[in-house]
Motif scaffolding. Structure first.
Motif, PDB file in Angstrom:
ATOM      1  N   ASP A 359       0.855  -1.191   0.000  1.00 53.25           N
ATOM      2  CA  ASP A 359       0.000   0.000   0.000  1.00 53.25           C
ATOM      3  C   ASP A 359       0.888   1.238   0.000  1.00 53.25           C
ATOM      4  O   ASP A 359       1.470   1.602   1.025  1.00 53.25           O
ATOM      5  CB  ASP A 359      -0.910  -0.016   1.228  1.00 53.25           C
ATOM      6  N   GLY A 360       1.007   1.907  -1.145  1.00 52.48           N
ATOM      7  CA  GLY A 360       1.852   3.086  -1.240  1.00 52.48           C
ATOM      8  C   GLY A 360       1.379   4.240  -0.395  1.00 52.48           C
ATOM      9  O   GLY A 360       2.158   5.159  -0.099  1.00 52.48           O
ATOM     10  N   ASP A 361       0.093   4.247   0.023  1.00 50.68           N
ATOM     11  CA  ASP A 361      -0.436   5.324   0.851  1.00 50.68           C
ATOM     12  C   ASP A 361      -0.169   5.109   2.337  1.00 50.68           C
ATOM     13  O   ASP A 361      -0.386   6.020   3.141  1.00 50.68           O
ATOM     14  CB  ASP A 361      -1.949   5.465   0.636  1.00 50.68           C
ATOM     15  N   ALA A 362       0.265   3.916   2.719  1.00 47.13           N
ATOM     16  CA  ALA A 362       0.536   3.642   4.124  1.00 47.13           C
ATOM     17  C   ALA A 362       1.790   4.392   4.564  1.00 47.13           C
ATOM     18  O   ALA A 362       2.701   4.612   3.764  1.00 47.13           O
ATOM     19  CB  ALA A 362       0.707   2.140   4.349  1.00 47.13           C
ATOM     20  N   PRO A 363       1.896   4.772   5.833  1.00 48.63           N
ATOM     21  CA  PRO A 363       3.110   5.434   6.325  1.00 48.63           C
ATOM     22  C   PRO A 363       4.337   4.565   6.093  1.00 48.63           C
ATOM     23  O   PRO A 363       4.265   3.325   6.179  1.00 48.63           O
ATOM     24  CB  PRO A 363       2.824   5.630   7.821  1.00 48.63           C
ATOM     25  N   ALA A 364       5.453   5.227   5.826  1.00 46.95           N
ATOM     26  CA  ALA A 364       6.675   4.479   5.523  1.00 46.95           C
ATOM     27  C   ALA A 364       7.103   3.599   6.686  1.00 46.95           C
ATOM     28  O   ALA A 364       7.648   2.514   6.480  1.00 46.95           O
ATOM     29  CB  ALA A 364       7.794   5.451   5.147  1.00 46.95           C
ATOM     30  N   GLU A 365       6.858   4.049   7.909  1.00 48.43           N
ATOM     31  CA  GLU A 365       7.276   3.255   9.074  1.00 48.43           C
ATOM     32  C   GLU A 365       6.608   1.892   9.089  1.00 48.43           C
ATOM     33  O   GLU A 365       7.261   0.864   9.312  1.00 48.43           O
ATOM     34  CB  GLU A 365       6.960   4.018  10.360  1.00 48.43           C
ATOM     35  N   VAL A 366       5.293   1.851   8.839  1.00 42.85           N
ATOM     36  CA  VAL A 366       4.601   0.563   8.894  1.00 42.85           C
ATOM     37  C   VAL A 366       4.912  -0.275   7.654  1.00 42.85           C
ATOM     38  O   VAL A 366       4.892  -1.511   7.729  1.00 42.85           O
ATOM     39  CB  VAL A 366       3.081   0.754   9.065  1.00 42.85           C
ATOM     40  N   ARG A 367       5.213   0.368   6.510  1.00 46.50           N
ATOM     41  CA  ARG A 367       5.619  -0.411   5.330  1.00 46.50           C
ATOM     42  C   ARG A 367       6.967  -1.083   5.583  1.00 46.50           C
ATOM     43  O   ARG A 367       7.174  -2.251   5.236  1.00 46.50           O
ATOM     44  CB  ARG A 367       5.712   0.487   4.101  1.00 46.50           C
ATOM     45  N   ILE A 368       7.910  -0.333   6.170  1.00 43.83           N
ATOM     46  CA  ILE A 368       9.204  -0.926   6.514  1.00 43.83           C
ATOM     47  C   ILE A 368       9.001  -2.009   7.567  1.00 43.83           C
ATOM     48  O   ILE A 368       9.632  -3.081   7.515  1.00 43.83           O
ATOM     49  CB  ILE A 368      10.168   0.158   7.014  1.00 43.83           C
ATOM     50  N   GLY A 369       8.101  -1.762   8.538  1.00 41.03           N
ATOM     51  CA  GLY A 369       7.811  -2.778   9.538  1.00 41.03           C
ATOM     52  C   GLY A 369       7.265  -4.050   8.922  1.00 41.03           C
ATOM     53  O   GLY A 369       7.634  -5.161   9.320  1.00 41.03           O
ATOM     54  N   ALA A 370       6.381  -3.907   7.921  1.00 39.36           N
ATOM     55  CA  ALA A 370       5.854  -5.091   7.243  1.00 39.36           C
ATOM     56  C   ALA A 370       6.968  -5.852   6.537  1.00 39.36           C
ATOM     57  O   ALA A 370       7.002  -7.090   6.549  1.00 39.36           O
ATOM     58  CB  ALA A 370       4.772  -4.671   6.251  1.00 39.36           C
ATOM     59  N   ALA A 371       7.886  -5.128   5.900  1.00 35.46           N
ATOM     60  CA  ALA A 371       9.013  -5.785   5.221  1.00 35.46           C
ATOM     61  C   ALA A 371       9.889  -6.533   6.224  1.00 35.46           C
ATOM     62  O   ALA A 371      10.326  -7.670   5.968  1.00 35.46           O
ATOM     63  CB  ALA A 371       9.831  -4.748   4.451  1.00 35.46           C
ATOM     64  N   LEU A 372      10.147  -5.916   7.378  1.00 42.56           N
ATOM     65  CA  LEU A 372      10.950  -6.587   8.403  1.00 42.56           C
ATOM     66  C   LEU A 372      10.224  -7.807   8.950  1.00 42.56           C
ATOM     67  O   LEU A 372      10.850  -8.839   9.234  1.00 42.56           O
ATOM     68  CB  LEU A 372      11.267  -5.606   9.529  1.00 42.56           C
ATOM     69  N   ALA A 373       8.902  -7.702   9.126  1.00 40.59           N
ATOM     70  CA  ALA A 373       8.141  -8.847   9.628  1.00 40.59           C
ATOM     71  C   ALA A 373       8.193 -10.018   8.657  1.00 40.59           C
ATOM     72  O   ALA A 373       8.245 -11.179   9.065  1.00 40.59           O
ATOM     73  CB  ALA A 373       6.688  -8.417   9.881  1.00 40.59           C
ATOM     74  N   LEU A 374       8.157  -9.703   7.366  1.00 37.63           N
ATOM     75  CA  LEU A 374       8.176 -10.770   6.355  1.00 37.63           C
ATOM     76  C   LEU A 374       9.574 -11.282   6.059  1.00 37.63           C
ATOM     77  O   LEU A 374       9.728 -12.316   5.406  1.00 37.63           O
ATOM     78  CB  LEU A 374       7.553 -10.234   5.057  1.00 37.63           C
ATOM     79  N   SER A 375      10.619 -10.562   6.480  1.00 37.71           N
ATOM     80  CA  SER A 375      11.982 -10.935   6.110  1.00 37.71           C
ATOM     81  C   SER A 375      12.431 -12.236   6.751  1.00 37.71           C
ATOM     82  O   SER A 375      13.415 -12.825   6.314  1.00 37.71           O
ATOM     83  CB  SER A 375      12.955  -9.818   6.506  1.00 37.71           C
ATOM     84  N   SER A 376      11.713 -12.692   7.800  1.00 34.26           N
ATOM     85  CA  SER A 376      12.091 -13.966   8.407  1.00 34.26           C
ATOM     86  C   SER A 376      11.802 -15.141   7.489  1.00 34.26           C
ATOM     87  O   SER A 376      12.374 -16.215   7.639  1.00 34.26           O
ATOM     88  CB  SER A 376      11.353 -14.151   9.741  1.00 34.26           C
TER      89      SER A 376
END
Length: 438
Positions: A359-376
């Motif tokens: 979601d490009g409209d989501a805040p960058a912090e939560v987008r980065i958080g989602a990427a970190l959550a999925l990186s496992s």
């Protein structure tokens, strides 16, 4: 993709580079000769010792000038002849010219000029470096279709276009000659001709160098549009504008003007002003520039009025909440792990994390958080979706952070930089919509 057609590639960029190198070498040779002429009468007995570096440098410049003088005509001749043959013309992340055993790509961003032959059967595409790609077409409609594909083409998930400034071309050459001539004539009235000429050349070279240093507005500027916003880049750094900070946008004669939160007006010039000054340069060049402007307007219309989507419970789970970077990463990875499936633990599904990430409209912090959550998870599909999401980011720091998450190795310094450059909102001030990043 366009059908197999005749293509002629003329690499004028190499010839122009050699020509500029020859001009620079001659100018520096003249400066070295002028300095040596000033040093010689002042050095006395030490003249030979002091002049030796100038002699060596002058000798190297003479050899460079001779090599360039011999190669320049050959380079221009080879460029004029070019390489021709039947090829498939394809537009994707670049303009591809495909021939049997040969494949060449020209960045879409570099294609800034276009022209149609008098017979209407050939399109000449010019890059900003000077190369010319001549493509034979059966119908002028095919020419406009080719330009439309170039104007809307994307590279690595983002769309890019050159930005221009409505300023006159640099006057460095004329400034050099004018200052050198004026100082030489003034000094000639009281000094010998050789000494007057040397002073004039040195003064003119200094004026040229000063003009080059002060020409900050001559930097090449690029607009990059991603799923999260617009990035304005040049050699000095990056300025990021999220779509949520754009209150209004208006079409102008030379491009688009954005009105940001707080009332700041940000003009984006996509049509080269030279096209309006020189009627001989219009035609398909203007069509290409206008198609790029239309595509930017379409992107803005698509994103306008949507605002930041409600990321809801998933976004709340992904927020940092003041945690140190290592603790935040560990908490995020537990969200999508089986260990977080306990009924007492707030669980985040992979699809919820992907929804926030993409979601490009989501805040960058939560987008980065989602990427970190999925990186496992190191499965191929997750890594690929992480990379696709990173490619769609116009904010360079956020893109790098998500790319590192896809690789499973996130640097804490890069993570902090991405979070600080993602249009953070200070507590006691108006929202900051624009963030410069070095």
């Amino acid at each position: 993709m366009f059908k197999r057609c005749g293509v002629l590639i003329q690499p004028y960029a190499d010839a122009r580079f050699v020509g500029r190198l020859l001009t620079s070498a001659l100018a520096w040779l003249l400066v070295v000769f002028s300095i040596a002429s000033l040093v010689e009468p002042l050095a006395g007995r030490l003249a030979m010792v002091l002049l030796m570096p100038f002699v060596l440098l002058g000798s190297l410049l003479v050899l460079l000038c001779l090599a360039c003088m011999l190669y320049t005509p050959l380079a221009w001749l080879c460029a004029a002849v070019g390489s021709s043959g039947a090829a498939v013309v394809r537009v994707s992340n670049a303009l591809w010219i495909e021939r049997p055993g040969d494949r060449r790509a020209f960045p879409l961003l570099s294609l800034t000029r276009a022209g149609l032959s008098s017979s209407g059967g050939e399109v000449a595409l010019r890059t900003d470096d000077g190369d010319v790609i001549r493509v034979r077409v059966d119908d002028p409609v095919d020419a406009e279709r080719l330009l439309g594909a170039i104007a809307a083409g994307r590279a690595r998930g983002t769309w890019s276009a050159r930005l221009y400034d409505d300023v006159p071309p640099p006057l460095r050459r004329r400034l050099f000659v004018g200052v050198a001539t004026l100082v030489s004539l003034i000094c000639w009235s009281v000094l010998d001709f050789d000494l007057a000429l040397s002073l004039g050349v040195i003064t003119g070279a200094s004026a040229w160098a000063l003009a080059a240093l002060l020409r900050e507005d001559a930097r090449r500027r690029v607009l990059v549009a991603g799923s999260d916003g617009l990035s304005l880049r040049d050699e000095a750094g990056e300025r990021f504008v999220s779509f949520g900070c754009i209150e209004r946008f208006d079409e102008t004669a030379l491009g688009v003007e954005l009105v940001l939160t707080g009332g700041e007006e940000l003009p984006l010039t996509l049509v080269p002003p030279q096209l309006l000054r020189d009627p001989s340069e219009t035609g398909l060049s203007m069509v290409l520039a206008e198609r790029r402007r239309e595509h930017l307007l379409a992107l803005l219309r698509e994103r306008s009025g949507r605002g930041a989507r409600e990321v809801g419970r998933a976004g709340a789970l992904l927020e940092r909440r003041g945690l140190p970077a290592p603790a935040w990463r560990a908490a995020l990875r537990r969200l999508v792990s089986e260990a977080g499936a306990d009924y007492r633990t707030a669980k985040l599904t992979r699809e919820q994390a992907f929804a926030v990430l993409e979601d490009g409209d989501a805040p960058a912090e939560v987008r980065i958080g989602a990427a970190l959550a999925l990186s496992s998870s190191r499965d191929v599909q997750t890594v690929e979706r992480l990379r696709i999401a990173a490619d769609g980011c116009a904010n360079r720091d956020v893109r790098i952070a998500i790319e590192q998450a896809a690789e499973g190795d996130v640097d804490d310094g890069m993570l902090e930089q991405a979070l600080s450059s993602s249009a953070a909102r200070p507590a006691a001030s108006a929202p900051r919509c624009v963030t410069p990043a070095a």
